[in-house]
Design a protein around this motif. Structure first.
Motif, PDB file in Angstrom:
ATOM      1  N   LYS A 180      58.288 -15.246 -31.082  1.00  0.00           N
ATOM      2  CA  LYS A 180      58.069 -15.974 -32.091  1.00  0.00           C
ATOM      3  C   LYS A 180      56.494 -16.720 -31.965  1.00  0.00           C
ATOM      4  O   LYS A 180      55.794 -16.878 -32.788  1.00  0.00           O
ATOM      5  CB  LYS A 180      58.968 -17.047 -32.360  1.00  0.00           C
ATOM      6  N   ALA A 181      56.619 -17.278 -30.777  1.00  0.00           N
ATOM      7  CA  ALA A 181      54.993 -17.846 -30.414  1.00  0.00           C
ATOM      8  C   ALA A 181      53.790 -16.963 -30.623  1.00  0.00           C
ATOM      9  O   ALA A 181      52.951 -17.288 -30.973  1.00  0.00           O
ATOM     10  CB  ALA A 181      55.150 -18.434 -29.058  1.00  0.00           C
ATOM     11  N   ILE A 182      54.067 -15.614 -30.416  1.00  0.00           N
ATOM     12  CA  ILE A 182      52.987 -14.594 -30.522  1.00  0.00           C
ATOM     13  C   ILE A 182      52.779 -14.266 -31.674  1.00  0.00           C
ATOM     14  O   ILE A 182      51.716 -14.403 -32.106  1.00  0.00           O
ATOM     15  CB  ILE A 182      53.411 -13.308 -29.427  1.00  0.00           C
ATOM     16  N   LEU A 184      44.444  -3.610 -32.625  1.00  0.00           N
ATOM     17  CA  LEU A 184      45.857  -3.318 -32.955  1.00  0.00           C
ATOM     18  C   LEU A 184      46.569  -2.957 -31.520  1.00  0.00           C
ATOM     19  O   LEU A 184      47.726  -3.261 -31.429  1.00  0.00           O
ATOM     20  CB  LEU A 184      46.012  -2.105 -34.042  1.00  0.00           C
ATOM     21  N   PHE A 185      45.720  -2.087 -30.769  1.00  0.00           N
ATOM     22  CA  PHE A 185      46.353  -1.939 -29.322  1.00  0.00           C
ATOM     23  C   PHE A 185      46.663  -3.144 -28.708  1.00  0.00           C
ATOM     24  O   PHE A 185      47.850  -3.518 -27.887  1.00  0.00           O
ATOM     25  CB  PHE A 185      45.529  -1.152 -28.588  1.00  0.00           C
ATOM     26  N   ALA A 186      45.783  -4.275 -28.649  1.00  0.00           N
ATOM     27  CA  ALA A 186      46.029  -5.415 -27.956  1.00  0.00           C
ATOM     28  C   ALA A 186      47.158  -6.198 -28.594  1.00  0.00           C
ATOM     29  O   ALA A 186      47.873  -6.831 -28.143  1.00  0.00           O
ATOM     30  CB  ALA A 186      44.675  -6.586 -28.039  1.00  0.00           C
ATOM     31  N   ALA A 187      47.283  -6.037 -30.018  1.00  0.00           N
ATOM     32  CA  ALA A 187      48.620  -6.625 -30.685  1.00  0.00           C
ATOM     33  C   ALA A 187      49.729  -6.085 -30.126  1.00  0.00           C
ATOM     34  O   ALA A 187      51.006  -6.823 -30.092  1.00  0.00           O
ATOM     35  CB  ALA A 187      48.458  -6.558 -32.115  1.00  0.00           C
ATOM     36  N   ILE A 188      49.752  -4.988 -29.891  1.00  0.00           N
ATOM     37  CA  ILE A 188      50.972  -4.264 -29.327  1.00  0.00           C
ATOM     38  C   ILE A 188      51.190  -4.853 -27.755  1.00  0.00           C
ATOM     39  O   ILE A 188      52.358  -5.256 -27.276  1.00  0.00           O
ATOM     40  CB  ILE A 188      51.025  -2.568 -29.463  1.00  0.00           C
ATOM     41  N   ILE A 189      50.210  -4.559 -27.231  1.00  0.00           N
ATOM     42  CA  ILE A 189      50.363  -5.021 -25.556  1.00  0.00           C
ATOM     43  C   ILE A 189      50.622  -6.568 -25.626  1.00  0.00           C
ATOM     44  O   ILE A 189      51.445  -6.901 -24.715  1.00  0.00           O
ATOM     45  CB  ILE A 189      48.910  -4.883 -25.174  1.00  0.00           C
ATOM     46  N   PHE A 230      48.721 -18.376 -21.692  1.00  0.00           N
ATOM     47  CA  PHE A 230      47.605 -17.987 -21.331  1.00  0.00           C
ATOM     48  C   PHE A 230      47.822 -16.635 -20.646  1.00  0.00           C
ATOM     49  O   PHE A 230      46.784 -15.750 -20.774  1.00  0.00           O
ATOM     50  CB  PHE A 230      47.020 -18.772 -20.370  1.00  0.00           C
ATOM     51  N   LEU A 231      48.811 -16.488 -19.943  1.00  0.00           N
ATOM     52  CA  LEU A 231      49.182 -15.206 -19.189  1.00  0.00           C
ATOM     53  C   LEU A 231      49.239 -13.945 -20.072  1.00  0.00           C
ATOM     54  O   LEU A 231      48.788 -12.968 -20.076  1.00  0.00           O
ATOM     55  CB  LEU A 231      49.983 -15.211 -18.277  1.00  0.00           C
ATOM     56  N   ILE A 232      49.826 -14.466 -21.107  1.00  0.00           N
ATOM     57  CA  ILE A 232      50.274 -13.457 -22.151  1.00  0.00           C
ATOM     58  C   ILE A 232      49.060 -13.019 -22.886  1.00  0.00           C
ATOM     59  O   ILE A 232      48.576 -11.625 -23.162  1.00  0.00           O
ATOM     60  CB  ILE A 232      51.283 -14.037 -23.300  1.00  0.00           C
ATOM     61  N   VAL A 233      48.194 -14.114 -23.411  1.00  0.00           N
ATOM     62  CA  VAL A 233      46.826 -13.798 -24.069  1.00  0.00           C
ATOM     63  C   VAL A 233      45.908 -12.901 -23.301  1.00  0.00           C
ATOM     64  O   VAL A 233      45.165 -11.967 -23.613  1.00  0.00           O
ATOM     65  CB  VAL A 233      46.313 -14.885 -24.660  1.00  0.00           C
ATOM     66  N   THR A 243      44.436  -9.144 -23.608  1.00  0.00           N
ATOM     67  CA  THR A 243      42.933  -9.136 -23.860  1.00  0.00           C
ATOM     68  C   THR A 243      42.277  -8.260 -22.594  1.00  0.00           C
ATOM     69  O   THR A 243      41.355  -7.430 -23.178  1.00  0.00           O
ATOM     70  CB  THR A 243      42.282 -10.389 -23.492  1.00  0.00           C
ATOM     71  N   PHE A 244      42.814  -8.093 -21.645  1.00  0.00           N
ATOM     72  CA  PHE A 244      42.390  -7.355 -20.584  1.00  0.00           C
ATOM     73  C   PHE A 244      42.672  -5.840 -20.639  1.00  0.00           C
ATOM     74  O   PHE A 244      41.832  -5.149 -20.765  1.00  0.00           O
ATOM     75  CB  PHE A 244      43.013  -7.686 -19.329  1.00  0.00           C
ATOM     76  N   PHE A 245      44.005  -5.261 -21.312  1.00  0.00           N
ATOM     77  CA  PHE A 245      44.288  -4.075 -21.554  1.00  0.00           C
ATOM     78  C   PHE A 245      43.675  -3.747 -22.946  1.00  0.00           C
ATOM     79  O   PHE A 245      43.310  -2.593 -22.939  1.00  0.00           O
ATOM     80  CB  PHE A 245      45.586  -3.961 -21.696  1.00  0.00           C
ATOM     81  N   GLY A 246      43.321  -4.610 -23.860  1.00  0.00           N
ATOM     82  CA  GLY A 246      42.583  -4.338 -24.958  1.00  0.00           C
ATOM     83  C   GLY A 246      41.182  -3.941 -24.690  1.00  0.00           C
ATOM     84  O   GLY A 246      40.446  -3.037 -25.316  1.00  0.00           O
TER      85      GLY A 246
END
Length: 153
Positions: free
Chosen positions: A17-19, A49-54, A86-89, A93-96
């Motif tokens: 929900k937060a994401i 879009l890849f980062a949104a999945i990640i 922050f850990l989620i974002v 960001t890193f994987f994207g």
């Protein structure tokens, strides 16, 4: 005490929900700066879009972890919600960023430190700076909503 499976489930549901709220906020911020169809006008739309999945995958893991933290230390729910946010974002960001790094940074014949700076450090810094206020606001809600649900079970 409730089992960790139930507590983790609360965490990742609240994280999803937060994401979703955070992604809507991010899209609105970018739409105000670059126009409503900015995502389809840029070269890096697949990366976004890849980062949104990640980010949802990271939300599954860090949401569960955050809810366990909150179940053990309920009074720190706001802090844990912000840290979890922050850990989620940062994970997304890193994987994207790795897509751009591998696609454009590595084939470039420059020193390795330059592509790492341009494709990994810079996006992490920009997301941290421009996303700090939304991440904190959504993180507070995230932490408090987990605490409320964990306290009710």
């Amino acid at each position: 005490m409730t089992d960790f499976t139930t507590i983790k489930k609360i965490g990742y549901r609240q994280a999803f929900k937060a994401i979703t709220v955070g992604l809507v906020i991010a899209y609105i911020i970018m739409a105000l700066m670059a126009g409503p169809f900015w995502l389809f006008q840029v070269d890096f739309a697949p990366t976004i879009l890849f980062a949104a999945i990640i980010i949802y995958i990271a939300g599954y893991f860090f949401g569960g972890l955050t809810s366990i933290w909150i179940s053990k230390q309920s009074r720190l729910a706001i802090l844990f919600g912000i840290i979890g946010g922050f850990l989620i974002v940062w994970t997304a960001t890193f994987f994207g960023s790795l897509i751009g790094f591998m696609k454009e940074g590595l084939p470039n014949n420059s020193e390795i430190s330059e592509p790492i700076h341009d494709y990994i450090y810079k996006p992490l810094g920009l997301v941290t700076i421009f996303g700090m206020l939304p991440i904190i606001i959504v993180g507070i809600w995230f932490g408090l909503s987990i605490r409320k649900k964990v306290d009710n079970i």
